[in-house]
Design a protein around this motif. Structure first.
Motif, short mmCIF file in Angstrom:
data_model
loop_
_atom_site.label_atom_id
_atom_site.label_comp_id
_atom_site.label_asym_id
_atom_site.label_seq_id
_atom_site.Cartn_x
_atom_site.Cartn_y
_atom_site.Cartn_z
N ARG A 316 0.83 -1.21 0.00
CA ARG A 316 0.00 0.00 0.00
C ARG A 316 0.86 1.25 0.00
O ARG A 316 0.60 2.21 -0.77
CB ARG A 316 -0.92 -0.01 1.22
N GLU A 320 1.20 4.24 -2.92
CA GLU A 320 1.01 5.66 -2.62
C GLU A 320 2.16 6.52 -3.13
O GLU A 320 2.00 7.74 -3.26
CB GLU A 320 0.82 5.85 -1.12
N GLU A 322 3.22 6.44 -6.09
CA GLU A 322 2.92 6.74 -7.51
C GLU A 322 4.22 6.83 -8.31
O GLU A 322 4.45 7.76 -9.09
CB GLU A 322 2.11 8.02 -7.63
#
Length: 405
Positions: A316, A320, A322
């Motif tokens: 995760r 985040e 990206e």
């Protein structure tokens, strides 16, 4: 008792037991390769020396008792309490003994995958140079791998060799029980490499339908046992095997028999796959660590929950970031429950990223195009968050970083 919730503090509740490795001060994302050893491991190594100093050659009765503890521990990890277990310093020597016991003279064909660890990959490549046909199937698509291995079996096939969890990607190979059933029906041996499963993906030989399979693995990675602690689980029909590669320990129980010109004798049970004189220090260390795991309730089920929590957190946090996919990405086609104990990030610069992370205090490793992040039960969530933040800083500034000539 250790729980997932108690991992959130930094250092976490287990870290104090790993003071020699300073796990609370260092970010060791090498849990898939070399986990830290609890402090009790040192006690085991010292006791090995003290037993040798006190008993000299009489130390072997004490050392063999430690070896029995190690066998019992591996049986527990396999959920196979009566399993015949042969021990070895590494999986390679055990795989070689296995290969020397299968009927390659009459069935000179082996089936494996392109995702096996080097112990199997290299040895089978060399065996192929001597005329044995080695069929390698692509690991992907992973959901059909076991079925494709079964379909590749023919009358010339002696054995199938496959991992329970792939060492590059951490993908769990499903359907091994069905593959075992086909192998048993066709009279073909099945060797399952469970190294990357033990300690992060629970295995139950009976529940998984692997009673007829040979299982090889070890404790260097997730079980924190250190070097020299590997095993071969022998199926019931393998107890009559006569491995060509055989050490004199495989003759225990027969040493007093008169030597003659008859067939080479073997000890009963798993001892027929034994080697020769070894350094027992590894078993002292392993027995102490196994007791530590038992004392702290580090069961297969709990370790799986911890591993999933940590790997889901890493995944995760990575998403985040990206990060540019052309620099680094991950497999999002399956949930983390389909993976083993580490996060594999695909990157054309995986080795360079690992080196830069190490320069900034985050220990990882790489295999080919995969950067591997391996958490461990003694790491806190904060340490994982910090590691991914560091990775993000590197990735987003990669074009501006100085590169080695």
């Amino acid at each position: 008792m250790i729980t997932v919730d108690r991992l959130r503090t930094s250092p976490n509740a287990l870290a104090e037991h790993y003071s020699r490795f300073r796990v609370g001060e260092r970010t060791l994302l090498t849990g898939h390769s070399h986990q830290a050893w609890p402090d009790v491991a040192l006690r085991g190594q010292i006791e090995a020396f003290e037993d040798a100093a006190r008993a000299v050659d009489g130390k072997w009765d004490l050392a063999l008792a430690r070896a029995d503890e190690v066998r019992a521990a591996f049986r527990g990890w396999l959920d196979d309490p009566d399993a015949p277990i042969a021990l070895g310093a590494n999986t390679h020597e055990l795989v070689v003994r296995f290969l020397s016991a299968v009927d390659l003279p009459h069935r000179p064909r082996l089936i494996t995958t392109g995702g096996e660890f080097h112990s199997i990959r290299r040895q089978l490549a060399r065996v192929a140079e001597e005329g044995v046909e080695v069929v390698r199937l692509a690991p992907d698509p992973i959901d059909t791998l076991a079925a494709r291995l079964a379909e590749a079996i023919d009358g010339r096939t002696a054995a199938v060799l496959v991992s329970a969890v792939l060492f590059e990607t951490a993908r769990i190979v499903p359907g091994l029980g069905d593959l075992a059933a086909v192998c048993a029906w066709r009279g073909v041996e099945l060797l399952v490499d469970a190294y990357h499963a033990l300690g992060v993906v629970p295995i139950s030989v009976p529940a998984d339908g692997l009673d007829s399979a040979w299982v090889v693995g070890g404790g260097y990675k997730y079980l924190q046992l250190g070097e020299g602690n590997c095993f071969l689980r022998i199926p019931p029909h393998g107890l009559d095997a006569r491995p060509v590669i055989t050490g004199w320990y495989a003759e225990f129980g027969e040493l007093d028999a008169e030597a003659g010109d008859g067939p080479v004798r073997y000890a009963a049970g798993a001892a027929r796959f034994a080697g020769a004189t070894y350094d027992p220090t590894s078993h002292y260390r392993a027995s102490e660590v196994s007791r530590f795991f038992a004392d702290h309730g580090l069961t297969p089920a709990l370790l799986r929950r911890i591993s999933l929590h940590q790997n889901e957190l890493l995944a995760r946090l990575f998403d985040e970031l990206e990060a540019p996919a052309e620099i680094i990405t991950r497999d999002r086609a399956a949930p983390r429950s389909a993976f083993g104990g580490f996060l594999a990030l695909r990157s054309p610069i995986a080795a360079q990223l690992s080196r830069e992370l190490a320069r900034r205090g985050v220990a990882t490793d790489s295999r080919g195009e995969y950067l591997r992040l391996g958490p461990a039960p003694y790491l806190s969530d904060y340490q994982l968050e910090s590691a991914i933040m560091t990775l993000g800083e590197i990735v987003h500034s990669w074009d501006r970083l100085p590169k080695a000539e």
